[in-house]
Design a protein around this motif. Structure first.
Motif, mmCIF file in Angstrom:
data_model
loop_
_atom_site.group_PDB
_atom_site.id
_atom_site.type_symbol
_atom_site.label_atom_id
_atom_site.label_comp_id
_atom_site.label_asym_id
_atom_site.label_seq_id
_atom_site.Cartn_x
_atom_site.Cartn_y
_atom_site.Cartn_z
ATOM 1 N N ARG A 118 -0.985 -3.511 5.102
ATOM 2 C CA ARG A 118 -1.465 -2.437 5.907
ATOM 3 C C ARG A 118 -2.070 -3.012 7.075
ATOM 4 O O ARG A 118 -2.794 -2.306 7.824
ATOM 5 C CB ARG A 118 -2.445 -1.710 5.059
ATOM 6 N N ASN A 138 -7.764 5.827 -2.815
ATOM 7 C CA ASN A 138 -6.532 5.603 -3.558
ATOM 8 C C ASN A 138 -6.750 5.963 -4.917
ATOM 9 O O ASN A 138 -5.744 5.824 -5.742
ATOM 10 C CB ASN A 138 -5.931 4.158 -3.026
ATOM 11 N N SER A 174 -4.303 6.395 2.855
ATOM 12 C CA SER A 174 -4.240 6.814 1.705
ATOM 13 C C SER A 174 -3.719 8.268 1.760
ATOM 14 O O SER A 174 -2.940 8.502 0.865
ATOM 15 C CB SER A 174 -5.628 7.002 0.876
ATOM 16 N N ASP A 231 0.008 8.033 2.221
ATOM 17 C CA ASP A 231 0.690 7.557 0.842
ATOM 18 C C ASP A 231 1.001 8.710 -0.165
ATOM 19 O O ASP A 231 1.770 8.872 -0.883
ATOM 20 C CB ASP A 231 0.078 6.468 0.475
ATOM 21 N N ARG A 285 3.481 11.077 0.794
ATOM 22 C CA ARG A 285 4.896 10.509 0.749
ATOM 23 C C ARG A 285 4.914 10.545 -0.856
ATOM 24 O O ARG A 285 6.224 10.746 -1.183
ATOM 25 C CB ARG A 285 4.963 8.848 1.207
ATOM 26 N N ASP A 286 4.175 10.286 -1.847
ATOM 27 C CA ASP A 286 4.274 10.361 -3.151
ATOM 28 C C ASP A 286 4.552 11.779 -3.895
ATOM 29 O O ASP A 286 4.686 11.676 -4.903
ATOM 30 C CB ASP A 286 3.374 9.437 -3.887
#
Length: 215
Positions: free
Chosen positions: A104, A151, A201, A204, A207-208
């Protein structure tokens, strides 16, 4: 004269021995090389600056001056003297390496760079020129400290605890204890690290997220 194609050495040419597949360096090795190159660059810049009687330092951040805005870009490459650079070297290498290992580095550094620099430009005292990479280092530190919380990752939280035990004391640099030290750069760099951890975070998680089926 007769003979088979093979007796004359005909047919398709031999491809030779198979070429071994290229193996890329492991992430830790690439991270170590990158942070080593960046650190060497800082020392080269400081050596040139020392020879030029520290003329480069005038390119730092000048608060609330239009010309001082360019210092937001140049300031992290500049240091007041060798002692200033040496003080930033070890924590910068360790924390930069950890951010590189997290994959990152570019986004985190960019956010910290801008937030720290703009914070100095807006809030530092007038007529003071700010130089140094410490704002970015503080941002790397807070990013490592809090990213596991955003996260919800146990191992990242554990790493944050270990890093806090080693470097947590430097966070006192966000309060105005020494007029020669840009606590504004430290404070806004630390804020930038938290913002980077939150932003990445969130990105992410988005995206997930499972995508809804289309009809």
């Amino acid at each position: 004269m007769t003979g088979s194609l093979g007796s004359y050495g005909g047919g398709l040419p031999s491809a030779g021995p198979p070429t071994p597949a290229r193996t890329s360096w492991p992430l830790w090795a690439r991270s170590a090389v990158v942070i080593g190159i960046l650190t060497a660059l800082l020392y080269v810049v400081e050596a040139i600056d020392a020879v030029s009687k520290h003329d480069f330092d005038s390119a730092g951040i000048e608060p609330r001056e239009t010309d001082g805005l360019t210092g937001i870009f140049f300031s992290p490459f500049l240091h007041a003297d060798w002692e200033h650079l040496a003080a930033n070297t070890l924590p910068g290498m360790v924390l930069g390496f950890l951010v590189l290992m997290a994959r990152r580095f570019i986004v985190t550094t960019a956010i910290v760079w801008v937030v720290s620099g703009v914070g100095v430009w807006l809030f530092a005292p007038p007529y003071a020129v700010t130089v140094g990479a410490s704002g970015i280092i503080f941002g790397w530190l807070t990013y490592i400290l809090v990213r596991g919380l955003f996260n919800r990752d146990f191992w990242q939280v554990l790493l944050g605890v270990v890093v806090f035990m080693v470097y947590g004391g430097v966070l006192w640099g966000v309060v105005p204890t020494d007029g020669r030290v840009s606590w504004q750069g430290h404070l806004f760099g630390a804020i930038g690290g938290v913002l980077a951890a939150w932003y990445l975070s969130k990105k992410d998680r988005k995206r997930d997220e499972p995508k809804a089926p289309t009809l």
